[in-house]
Write an enzyme that holds these catalytic residues in place. Structure first.
Site, short mmCIF file in Angstrom:
data_model
loop_
_atom_site.label_atom_id
_atom_site.label_comp_id
_atom_site.label_asym_id
_atom_site.label_seq_id
_atom_site.Cartn_x
_atom_site.Cartn_y
_atom_site.Cartn_z
N ASP A 1 74.22 59.31 32.01
CA ASP A 1 74.77 60.56 31.28
C ASP A 1 73.68 60.85 30.32
O ASP A 1 72.84 59.98 29.86
CB ASP A 1 75.95 60.11 30.72
CG ASP A 1 76.90 61.68 30.74
OD1 ASP A 1 76.37 62.64 30.47
OD2 ASP A 1 78.09 61.43 30.20
N ASP B 1 80.80 69.37 34.41
CA ASP B 1 82.00 68.75 34.00
C ASP B 1 83.11 69.52 34.53
O ASP B 1 84.52 69.12 34.21
CB ASP B 1 82.03 68.69 32.63
CG ASP B 1 81.20 67.17 32.28
OD1 ASP B 1 80.98 66.56 33.02
OD2 ASP B 1 81.28 67.08 31.06
C1 DGJ Z 1 79.84 63.93 29.67
C2 DGJ Z 1 79.94 63.79 31.36
O1 DGJ Z 1 79.71 64.93 32.00
C3 DGJ Z 1 81.40 63.54 31.87
O2 DGJ Z 1 81.48 63.55 33.14
C4 DGJ Z 1 81.88 62.16 31.14
O3 DGJ Z 1 81.13 61.11 31.64
C5 DGJ Z 1 81.57 62.21 29.66
N1 DGJ Z 1 80.40 62.88 29.22
C6 DGJ Z 1 81.79 60.76 29.01
O4 DGJ Z 1 81.64 60.56 27.84
#
Ligand code: DGJ
Length: 715
Positions: free
Chosen positions: A451, A517
């Site tokens: 991430d 997301d």
């Molecule tokens: C942002 C990511 O895009 C999500 O899928 C998830 O992994 C969160 N961070 C976790 O903090």
């Protein structure tokens, strides 16, 4: 490698031609990039060039066509310069001339290499222009400072020309949870710039910058696009001059002093990729074919994932996650990924980034028992990291505050309570690498979700405060490469708050991207189809989320959520422990359907119909041999004209006959659906008819869809 004696070169591969002028003393000038023009002899090539040169009057100020792929002020180019840089104010207006040019046939493609010099400035330049076997084109340049005094590079941008018939520009913007929002505009005189200055492409990054004939769609209209294979700061430009020259260019945004060449040192630009097509599907197909030809392209079936994020967020414990894993395995899940929340003190997003050891308070026996249980259940184990980040509230920040980027004003503004860890410090790099190596080895991790949730902003390397964004990108690549080398078979997903780091630079090191997301299928339909202009389906993470979307709070039926997740690398991101038996059974049916068809979905040609009804969508994947296809017809809004009318099924072999049947992996018929007569029995028609006249679509409620399975009957 054959030296070129003539003054014109044609590169041909994968349905693409590039014709370039390579006359002595000049940098290559592309006169044609696009459709393959067939084998042309020297006389024809020379005639093409002769007929392509414009009339230039006495008082012409602007540069006569065509321009070199690296445009130069010294030759009369008044647009964006190809090379910007200087030695403390000197050597700032380079004029490169070709010293030698050669063409090589390589891996089914062709590459033109031009070695050029600016003898007065003591600079040399190598340009590579390549048409790959896939028909994708790419260029890069290497600049060498041949002289004693240092040379500061401020930018190096290469360009692909597009014809004046390309009158419309398409690019993309976006924000968190809504990536790849298209925007179209006329291709006006001037420069339309899309810049990424946050140390990564970013959520608003355009990924592709395209120009095409007015109204180009997925199936028709010639269209060209460029992409920079780089995960850091960058600029893409669509530039049109009054002279009629228009091109698409891109390069790194190089911050002050990031590239300063001592004598003998070199700078190589990222690859600038270019694709074209009659319609966006053909353009996308060249990217897909290219990526699928890479040796690291994942050859194993893409394992269905269960990700813990939207299921439990930070509420981790062995009993809960083991139970979740068991539910998932029973439904056909093949890879269990523990997302954020497992490391030292990480009970929320306010702390602990940088402290990559398992939290003993939550996991007293470590993650081993969970990883072991996951494997007993027949699944792979995956773990989330955010290697380039640090919270001020962490052991790491308390011990090594100097590893936090600082351009002279301190750590800067937080975003999601976090800052960026400067991997340009070898100590910081080693800290993260050692922690990751230890965990990947001990837990036999098959998959890392990588991430990246904060932009770099004023990312200065301490103690000098010099810009560190470029090195950070290179260090991230280095770490990914080191991990992959040390742990063969390890897969990595590129996530940056969703789709904030999707490019061919990072894709060379990763196996999956997280487009957004947002798991809301209404939004995902659009995000995935635009991301799919470059990224093949098997690389796009697509998850079945909760009934009420966690990001939009819209409520959607399970079948629609699952159908939109079907098309990529499938995952589940809902709390299976709270779902009833009927829901679990339906999720299981969709997983089974995906597993049955993923061979087709992850290798076939991606197609979209251009439908007149703006509230409808038709997407599909057609097998390479044309024997089978799967399509989804979706309704997104409630349009005035109804029933929706006919939909064409693009991509089929016009000479073959096909059986079209509606298929229902979940609930038999969407509630409220009114279906046309053919749908009860299925229908058999030639591919030409299906692609031209099409078939009557069912009347569906908004945010519902129907799948059509198509098989050739003449085999
Ligand atoms: C942002 C990511 O895009 C999500 O899928 C998830 O992994 C969160 N961070 C976790 O903090």
């Amino acid at each position: 490698m054959n030296a070129v004696d003539g003054s014109v070169v044609q590169l041909r591969a994968g349905g693409t031609s590039i014709i370039a002028l390579v006359d002595a003393g000049r940098l290559p000038r592309i006169v044609h990039w696009g459709a393959d023009l067939g084998e042309l002899d020297d006389a024809a090539l020379s005639a093409i060039v002769l007929s392509a040169l414009p009339a230039v009057g006495d008082s012409a100020v602007s540069y006569p066509q065509p321009v070199p792929v690296l445009p130069q002020l010294a030759e009369g180019w008044l647009g964006r310069p190809g090379l910007s840089g200087s030695s403390d104010g000197t050597r700032w207006a380079p004029k490169f001339g070709a010293a030698s040019t050669s063409v090589e046939t390589r891996d089914g493609g062709q590459i033109l290499r031009c070695d050029a010099v600016d003898a007065e400035y003591g600079l040399s330049l190598s340009i590579e222009i390549e048409v790959l076997a896939s028909g994708l084109a790419r260029q890069r340049a290497t600049l060498v400072n041949e002289r004693g005094e240092s040379y500061r590079v401020d930018g190096l941008e290469l360009a692909f020309p597009v014809p004046v018939t390309a009158t419309e520009v398409l690019d993309f913007t976006g924000r968190w949870s809504l990536e790849k929002v298209p925007q179209r505009r006329p291709f006006h005189i001037g420069a339309w710039l899309r810049e990424s200055r946050g140390g990564k492409p970013g959520l608003e990054h355009t990924m592709l910058l395209a120009a095409g004939e007015a109204g180009f769609g997925f199936q028709s209209g010639a269209v060209w696009a460029v992409h920079l294979g780089w995960s850091g700061n960058q600029v893409l430009a669509a530039e049109r001059m009054p002279s009629g020259v228009q091109h698409l260019s891109a390069g790194e945004i190089i911050l002050p002093g990031e590239v300063t060449l001592a004598a003998g040192e070199r700078y190589t630009s990222p690859w600038l990729y270019g694709s074209w097509g009659n319609g966006l599907d053909e353009l996308a197909g060249r990217f897909h074919n290219e990526i699928r030809s890479w040796p690291q392209h994942p050859s194993s079936p893409r394992p269905v994932i269960l990700n813990t994020w939207e299921a439990v967020y930070f509420n981790h414990d062995l009993a809960t996650l083991s139970a979740l894993a068991e539910k998932g395995a029973a439904l056909g899940v093949e890879r269990f990924v523990v997302d954020d929340g497992w490391f030292l003190g990480r009970r929320s997003d306010r702390t602990s980034l940088g402290d990559w050891t398992v939290d003993p308070a939550v996991w007293p026996m470590g993650l081993e028992p969970l990883a072991q249980r996951v494997r007993e259940l027949g699944m792979e184990f995956g773990l989330w990291f955010e290697p380039e980040m640090i919270n001020l509230d962490s052991e790491l920040a308390r011990t090594h505050p100097e590893w936090i980027f600082d351009a002279g004003h301190g750590a800067g503004i937080p975003s999601r309570y976090q800052h960026v860890l400067d991997l340009g410090h070898e100590g910081a790099y080693a800290h993260v690498r050692d922690a990751m190596f230890a965990l990947v080895g001990a837990l036999d991790i098959a998959y890392i979700k990588w991430d990246h949730n904060r932009y770099l902003l004023d990312a200065g390397h301490s103690p000098s405060g010099r810009p560190g964004a470029r090195v950070q990108t290179l260090q991230a690549y280095r770490l990914m490469a080191e991990l992959k080398q040390a742990f063969p078979g390890l897969e990595i997903e590129s996530c940056a708050s969703g789709g904030g780091r999707i490019d061919l630079g990072v894709l060379a090191h990763t196996d999956r991207v997280w487009p957004s997301d947002c798991n809301d299928p209404h939004e995902r339909l659009e995000i995935q189809r635009w991301t799919g202009l470059m990224v093949p389906p098997e690389y796009q993470g697509t998850h079945i989320g909760a009934a009420e979307s966690h990001t939009t709070h819209r409520i959607h039926p399970l079948d629609y959520r699952a159908e939109k997740a079907l098309w990529g690398h499938l995952g589940v991101e809902l709390n299976l422990l709270e779902e009833d038996e009927a829901t679990l059974a339906t999720v299981g049916s969709w997983i089974a359907f995906h597993r049955e068809h993923r061979g087709l979905l992850h290798s076939g040609r991606v197609v979209h119909a251009d439908l007149p009804n703006a509230a409808t969508r038709l997407q599909g994947v057609v097998a390479r041999d044309g024997a089978e296809a799967l399509y989804a017809f979706s309704v997104t809004e409630r349009p005035a004209n109804w029933p929706p009318g006919r939909v064409t099924l693009p991509g089929l072999d016009g000479e073959r006959s096909y059986r079209v049947s509606a298929v229902f992996p979940g609930t038999p018929l969407p509630e409220g659906a009114v279906v046309p007569p053919w749908l009860w029995s299925g229908v058999t028609l030639p591919g030409r008819v299906l692609g031209t006249i099409g078939i009557e679509a069912p009347s569906l409620d908004p945010d519902t869809s129907m799948l059509f399975h198509v098989t050739a009957v003449d085999a």
